[in-house]
Motif scaffolding. Structure first.
Motif, PDB file in Angstrom:
ATOM      1  N   PRO A 118       0.819  -1.218   0.000  1.00 31.23           N
ATOM      2  CA  PRO A 118       0.000   0.000   0.000  1.00 31.23           C
ATOM      3  C   PRO A 118       0.856   1.273   0.000  1.00 31.23           C
ATOM      4  O   PRO A 118       1.899   1.325   0.637  1.00 31.23           O
ATOM      5  CB  PRO A 118      -0.779  -0.091   1.311  1.00 31.23           C
ATOM      6  N   LEU A 119       0.403   2.261  -0.749  1.00 29.68           N
ATOM      7  CA  LEU A 119       1.155   3.516  -0.877  1.00 29.68           C
ATOM      8  C   LEU A 119       0.270   4.698  -0.484  1.00 29.68           C
ATOM      9  O   LEU A 119      -0.779   4.923  -1.078  1.00 29.68           O
ATOM     10  CB  LEU A 119       1.650   3.662  -2.325  1.00 29.68           C
ATOM     11  N   GLN A 120       0.718   5.432   0.538  1.00 28.67           N
ATOM     12  CA  GLN A 120       0.005   6.638   0.985  1.00 28.67           C
ATOM     13  C   GLN A 120       0.550   7.853   0.243  1.00 28.67           C
ATOM     14  O   GLN A 120       1.715   7.872  -0.149  1.00 28.67           O
ATOM     15  CB  GLN A 120       0.218   6.850   2.488  1.00 28.67           C
ATOM     16  N   SER A 121      -0.290   8.886   0.130  1.00 30.51           N
ATOM     17  CA  SER A 121       0.104  10.118  -0.580  1.00 30.51           C
ATOM     18  C   SER A 121       1.403  10.714  -0.060  1.00 30.51           C
ATOM     19  O   SER A 121       2.208  11.221  -0.830  1.00 30.51           O
ATOM     20  CB  SER A 121      -0.972  11.184  -0.424  1.00 30.51           C
ATOM     21  N   ASN A 122       1.599  10.670   1.268  1.00 29.03           N
ATOM     22  CA  ASN A 122       2.785  11.335   1.827  1.00 29.03           C
ATOM     23  C   ASN A 122       4.089  10.580   1.571  1.00 29.03           C
ATOM     24  O   ASN A 122       5.159  11.051   1.925  1.00 29.03           O
ATOM     25  CB  ASN A 122       2.592  11.620   3.324  1.00 29.03           C
ATOM     26  N   VAL A 143       5.628   0.396  -9.570  1.00 25.34           N
ATOM     27  CA  VAL A 143       4.673   0.373  -8.454  1.00 25.34           C
ATOM     28  C   VAL A 143       3.456  -0.437  -8.919  1.00 25.34           C
ATOM     29  O   VAL A 143       2.821  -0.086  -9.922  1.00 25.34           O
ATOM     30  CB  VAL A 143       4.226   1.790  -8.030  1.00 25.34           C
ATOM     31  N   HIS A 144       3.161  -1.534  -8.206  1.00 19.09           N
ATOM     32  CA  HIS A 144       2.042  -2.408  -8.591  1.00 19.09           C
ATOM     33  C   HIS A 144       0.744  -2.057  -7.878  1.00 19.09           C
ATOM     34  O   HIS A 144      -0.300  -2.616  -8.208  1.00 19.09           O
ATOM     35  CB  HIS A 144       2.358  -3.866  -8.217  1.00 19.09           C
ATOM     36  N   SER A 145       0.841  -1.224  -6.843  1.00 17.32           N
ATOM     37  CA  SER A 145      -0.261  -1.067  -5.903  1.00 17.32           C
ATOM     38  C   SER A 145      -0.971   0.286  -6.026  1.00 17.32           C
ATOM     39  O   SER A 145      -1.485   0.796  -5.041  1.00 17.32           O
ATOM     40  CB  SER A 145       0.287  -1.250  -4.485  1.00 17.32           C
ATOM     41  N   VAL A 146      -1.045   0.825  -7.223  1.00 17.59           N
ATOM     42  CA  VAL A 146      -1.747   2.097  -7.424  1.00 17.59           C
ATOM     43  C   VAL A 146      -3.249   1.826  -7.365  1.00 17.59           C
ATOM     44  O   VAL A 146      -3.775   1.035  -8.158  1.00 17.59           O
ATOM     45  CB  VAL A 146      -1.367   2.727  -8.782  1.00 17.59           C
ATOM     46  N   ASP A 147      -3.933   2.459  -6.403  1.00 25.70           N
ATOM     47  CA  ASP A 147      -5.360   2.158  -6.244  1.00 25.70           C
ATOM     48  C   ASP A 147      -6.235   3.401  -6.337  1.00 25.70           C
ATOM     49  O   ASP A 147      -7.418   3.349  -6.043  1.00 25.70           O
ATOM     50  CB  ASP A 147      -5.617   1.397  -4.939  1.00 25.70           C
ATOM     51  N   ARG A 148      -5.640   4.532  -6.727  1.00 24.22           N
ATOM     52  CA  ARG A 148      -6.452   5.704  -7.052  1.00 24.22           C
ATOM     53  C   ARG A 148      -5.664   6.657  -7.933  1.00 24.22           C
ATOM     54  O   ARG A 148      -4.435   6.666  -7.910  1.00 24.22           O
ATOM     55  CB  ARG A 148      -6.979   6.401  -5.800  1.00 24.22           C
ATOM     56  N   SER A 191     -12.682  -5.159   3.036  1.00 23.10           N
ATOM     57  CA  SER A 191     -11.569  -4.596   3.787  1.00 23.10           C
ATOM     58  C   SER A 191     -10.302  -4.473   2.944  1.00 23.10           C
ATOM     59  O   SER A 191      -9.294  -3.956   3.406  1.00 23.10           O
ATOM     60  CB  SER A 191     -11.267  -5.504   4.981  1.00 23.10           C
ATOM     61  N   LYS A 192     -10.335  -4.968   1.714  1.00 19.91           N
ATOM     62  CA  LYS A 192      -9.108  -5.006   0.915  1.00 19.91           C
ATOM     63  C   LYS A 192      -8.925  -3.753   0.075  1.00 19.91           C
ATOM     64  O   LYS A 192      -9.880  -3.142  -0.374  1.00 19.91           O
ATOM     65  CB  LYS A 192      -9.130  -6.230  -0.012  1.00 19.91           C
ATOM     66  N   SER A 193      -7.654  -3.408  -0.146  1.00 17.36           N
ATOM     67  CA  SER A 193      -7.403  -2.267  -1.009  1.00 17.36           C
ATOM     68  C   SER A 193      -7.512  -2.694  -2.464  1.00 17.36           C
ATOM     69  O   SER A 193      -7.583  -3.877  -2.792  1.00 17.36           O
ATOM     70  CB  SER A 193      -6.042  -1.659  -0.705  1.00 17.36           C
ATOM     71  N   GLY A 194      -7.545  -1.712  -3.326  1.00 19.97           N
ATOM     72  CA  GLY A 194      -7.678  -1.992  -4.747  1.00 19.97           C
ATOM     73  C   GLY A 194      -8.923  -1.333  -5.305  1.00 19.97           C
ATOM     74  O   GLY A 194      -9.893  -1.098  -4.598  1.00 19.97           O
ATOM     75  N   LEU A 195      -8.878  -1.061  -6.592  1.00 24.58           N
ATOM     76  CA  LEU A 195     -10.006  -0.434  -7.266  1.00 24.58           C
ATOM     77  C   LEU A 195     -11.146  -1.430  -7.454  1.00 24.58           C
ATOM     78  O   LEU A 195     -10.910  -2.623  -7.688  1.00 24.58           O
ATOM     79  CB  LEU A 195      -9.561   0.051  -8.647  1.00 24.58           C
ATOM     80  N   ASP A 196     -12.347  -0.910  -7.394  1.00 29.49           N
ATOM     81  CA  ASP A 196     -13.512  -1.687  -7.786  1.00 29.49           C
ATOM     82  C   ASP A 196     -13.455  -1.833  -9.319  1.00 29.49           C
ATOM     83  O   ASP A 196     -13.157  -0.861 -10.007  1.00 29.49           O
ATOM     84  CB  ASP A 196     -14.749  -0.885  -7.363  1.00 29.49           C
ATOM     85  N   PRO A 197     -13.713  -3.039  -9.846  1.00 30.85           N
ATOM     86  CA  PRO A 197     -13.649  -3.202 -11.311  1.00 30.85           C
ATOM     87  C   PRO A 197     -14.479  -2.164 -12.074  1.00 30.85           C
ATOM     88  O   PRO A 197     -14.087  -1.765 -13.175  1.00 30.85           O
ATOM     89  CB  PRO A 197     -14.199  -4.618 -11.524  1.00 30.85           C
ATOM     90  N   ALA A 198     -15.568  -1.693 -11.490  1.00 32.22           N
ATOM     91  CA  ALA A 198     -16.406  -0.712 -12.176  1.00 32.22           C
ATOM     92  C   ALA A 198     -15.707   0.636 -12.368  1.00 32.22           C
ATOM     93  O   ALA A 198     -15.995   1.374 -13.306  1.00 32.22           O
ATOM     94  CB  ALA A 198     -17.714  -0.520 -11.411  1.00 32.22           C
ATOM     95  N   GLU A 199     -14.769   0.956 -11.460  1.00 31.37           N
ATOM     96  CA  GLU A 199     -14.066   2.248 -11.573  1.00 31.37           C
ATOM     97  C   GLU A 199     -12.889   2.165 -12.532  1.00 31.37           C
ATOM     98  O   GLU A 199     -12.281   3.180 -12.871  1.00 31.37           O
ATOM     99  CB  GLU A 199     -13.449   2.674 -10.232  1.00 31.37           C
ATOM    100  N   LEU A 200     -12.528   0.944 -12.914  1.00 29.44           N
ATOM    101  CA  LEU A 200     -11.260   0.719 -13.598  1.00 29.44           C
ATOM    102  C   LEU A 200     -11.121   1.446 -14.943  1.00 29.44           C
ATOM    103  O   LEU A 200     -10.089   2.096 -15.172  1.00 29.44           O
ATOM    104  CB  LEU A 200     -11.081  -0.793 -13.759  1.00 29.44           C
TER     105      LEU A 200
END
Ligand SMILES: *Cc1c(COP(=O)(O)O)cnc(C)c1O
Length: 228
Positions: free
Chosen positions: A83-87, A99-104, A135-144
């Motif tokens: 997980p990667l936070q903005s800061n 980076v594999h974990s881009v979720d937004r 509870s898991k991170s990651g994009l919803d397929p609909a937002e993809l």
């Protein structure tokens, strides 16, 4: 007594057998050695065994390891998979290759702005919450589709594909279903005009199922370095 080099050879054999069963060339799958929780010396050992791509989960731990392995920097590809936070985006844009974990979108925008101009574009995957776990991170397929189109247009990053961490399942058929779903999402994005070539999926317990569904990068920790 486990040996990292012996374990690496065993994992390479598993990958080769899975590629063979799937009728895919073994070069189609890149092994990412996940070195989280193991010291720089373990990475050196894997490097001595020919391993060149390493995955890390925690930014702080990774940056000190990357620094300790500075003499190998030009020969190692470093991938952030946690997980990667903005800061934390600035240091990540400065020291990682992938980076594999881009979720937004916001995270990708910051990485693009902060990627130093003398470095090649940062290679990105979008993480998808493929099993729909709340509870898991990651994009919803609909937002993809919208997020992928926006990330693909950023100048200092290159969108390469999708990553997922499916809910663990014991039997092979159940393991394949989420991997197939991720592959279908990638195919849909490509049919919509993108040119993505990376499916980052499959870990120690399910790499065969992932390779059967066209994984191009498997992320393996325990089977190489031992349990954490
Ligand atoms: C830890 C981790 C892995 C490796 O998992 P193993 O089961 O140890 O092979 C792969 N991907 C991600 C995102 C991880 O956090």
């Amino acid at each position: 007594m486990t040996s990292v080099i012996g374990n690496l050879q065993a994992v390479r054999s598993r990958i080769a057998a899975a590629c063979d069963s799937a009728g895919r060339p073994v070069q189609a799958v890149t092994l990412l050695a996940v070195s989280k929780a193991f010291p720089a010396e373990a990475v050196r050992e894997a490097f001595a065994g020919g391993q060149r791509a390493f995955g890390e989960n925690y930014v702080q731990e990774a940056t000190s390891k990357i620094e300790a392995l500075g003499d190998l920097r030009a020969q190692i590809e470093w991938h952030l998979i946690g997980p990667l936070q903005s800061n934390k985006t600035r240091i990540v844009a400065e020291v990682f290759d992938w980076v594999h974990s881009v979720d937004r979108l916001k995270i990708a925008q910051r990485l693009s702005e902060q990627r130093p101009p003398q470095l090649p574009p940062l290679q990105l995957c979008l993480q998808v919450n493929i099993s729909g776990e709340p509870s898991k991170s990651g994009l919803d397929p609909a937002e993809l589709p919208a997020v992928a189109a926006a990330v693909a247009a950023l100048p200092r990053v290159r969108l390469r594909g999708l990553m997922a961490i499916p809910e663990p399942a014991a039997d092979p058929a159940a393991q394949r279903a989420p991997h197939r779903a991720l592959r279908e999402l990638l195919e849909r994005l490509n049919a919509g005009g993108l040119a993505l070539d990376t499916l980052s999926m499959g870990m120690s317990a399910d790499l065969e199922a992932a390779i059967a569904e066209d994984a191009t990068m498997v992320r393996v920790g325990t089977a190489i370095f031992g349990s954490r």
